[in-house]
Design a protein around this motif. Structure first.
Motif, PDB file in Angstrom:
ATOM      1  N   ASN A 155      -2.395   3.757  -1.858  1.00 53.94           N
ATOM      2  CA  ASN A 155      -2.774   2.528  -2.522  1.00 53.94           C
ATOM      3  C   ASN A 155      -2.415   2.661  -3.987  1.00 53.94           C
ATOM      4  O   ASN A 155      -1.707   3.577  -4.370  1.00 53.94           O
ATOM      5  CB  ASN A 155      -4.278   2.292  -2.329  1.00 53.94           C
ATOM      6  N   THR A 156      -2.899   1.777  -4.814  1.00 55.86           N
ATOM      7  CA  THR A 156      -2.543   1.821  -6.227  1.00 55.86           C
ATOM      8  C   THR A 156      -3.577   2.606  -7.016  1.00 55.86           C
ATOM      9  O   THR A 156      -4.731   2.733  -6.615  1.00 55.86           O
ATOM     10  CB  THR A 156      -2.454   0.399  -6.790  1.00 55.86           C
TER      11      THR A 156
ATOM     12  N   ARG B 127       0.830  -1.210   0.000  1.00 55.57           N
ATOM     13  CA  ARG B 127       0.000   0.000   0.000  1.00 55.57           C
ATOM     14  C   ARG B 127       0.862   1.256   0.000  1.00 55.57           C
ATOM     15  O   ARG B 127       0.538   2.248  -0.645  1.00 55.57           O
ATOM     16  CB  ARG B 127      -0.933  -0.011   1.215  1.00 55.57           C
TER      17      ARG B 127
END
Length: 340
Positions: free
Chosen positions: A114-115, A23
């Motif tokens: 996060n992505t 994350r």
């Protein structure tokens, strides 16, 4: 029991779990486990029977793996450089490391996140999204500078910048106020990278054509009244500057009367107005711009008008109004208008 065995042991830093590291860096846990299994980029210390815990030193190495792979270095070669740097206390370019032992400044990971799901895009776009999620301002700036220099502003915008910006917008729209900081940081650096091209003074003049003539009056670029999203107009400005075509940028939320006065004062070949959302798309103002004339009696001239942006979708067209579907089309249309 001996006194040595009964003495309290020094605390071991808990570190982050693999999921926490993923994350923070904006990559998947699977990628991190793959790097550990294939290349040995893993926690320096492990305890039997416990989950992997990543210390700041371990995190620093992973951060550099992210940076190198984002730059197109194959993972195996990136891992070799990182491990070599860790052994010798240098960064992968060979410069002495700074900061606490084992955590050189070049390896330190900025804030977490996060992505950003960017879909099927160029590797530079994935690297840009990962760097933006980490709030890694230096890496964001470097990637953008490189893609503009190597791909040109049009391809850089279309294939790298815009997909990353859309992903950031979708993310914060789905998560509430989370990730707004990612979009703001990314937007600021995109604007900076585009203006490096758009603000080149020599390009504003424009090259002479085969017959010795130069481009006509400038294009006016303006956001509709109330429109605050004008990065696409900055991409147009950069594209015009790259082609040596003249323009005047008025930016966001241009008041109606001010836009009409600018048209009368400058006599532009064309006016591009941007609307990101339907509430800012005002067809009445567009018709007024198209009807604004200048010049002496018998030689009155009016500008061509390009209504650009998703805010115009579904609105009625009026005769003579151009609706470019993408950046390349808009630039081609403007070049033809300037040449005419």
């Amino acid at each position: 029991m001996s006194s040595a065995s009964s003495a309290p042991q020094p605390p071991v830093e808990a570190g982050l779990s693999t999921g926490g590291v993923a994350r923070r860096l904006g990559v998947s846990p699977t990628t991190i486990r793959s790097w550990e299994r294939r290349y040995g980029i893993g926690p320096a210390h492990r305890e039997a029977g416990h989950h992997r815990r990543w210390t700041p030193d371990d995190l620093a190495a992973l951060e550099e793996m992210c940076r190198l792979t984002a730059r197109g270095v194959p993972p195996g070669e990136a891992a070799r450089q990182v491990l070599e740097a860790v052994r010798h206390g240098t960064d992968p370019e060979g410069a002495p490391a700074s900061g606490p032992p084992g955590a050189p400044e070049a390896y330190r990971a900025p804030g977490g996140g996060n992505t950003l799901p960017v879909g099927t895009v160029r590797p530079e776009c994935r690297g840009l999204a990962r760097a933006a999620v980490r709030l890694d301002s230096g890496e964001v700036a470097r990637i953008l500078r490189d893609v503009v220099d190597t791909l040109g502003p049009v391809t850089a915008w279309t294939e790298v910048m815009a997909p990353a910006l859309r992903a950031a917008g979708r993310k914060w729209a789905a998560e509430g106020e989370r990730y707004v900081e990612v979009e703001h940081l990314l937007s600021w650096h995109v604007s900076t990278a585009l203006r490096r091209v758009a603000d080149r003074p020599a390009d504003r003049i424009g090259p002479a054509g085969p017959d010795g003539t130069r481009p006509g009056p400038p294009v006016l670029l303006a956001g509709m009244p109330g429109e605050l999203h004008t990065l696409p107009l900055e991409a147009v400005a950069a594209g015009l500057a790259e082609r040596g075509l003249p323009y005047r940028m008025f930016g966001q939320a241009m008041p109606s009367e001010a836009l009409l006065e600018a048209v009368r004062r400058t006599g532009p070949s064309a006016v591009m107005v941007w609307s990101q959302a339907r509430p800012t798309a005002d067809p009445v103002l567009v018709r007024r711009v198209a009807a604004t004339a200048w010049g002496g009696r018998g030689a009155r001239t009016r500008p061509a008008v390009l209504a650009a942006g998703p805010g115009w979708a579904g609105s009625r067209r009026h005769p003579g109004l151009l609706r470019p579907r993408d950046l390349a089309t808009a630039l081609d249309q403007l070049e033809l208008l300037l040449g005419g």
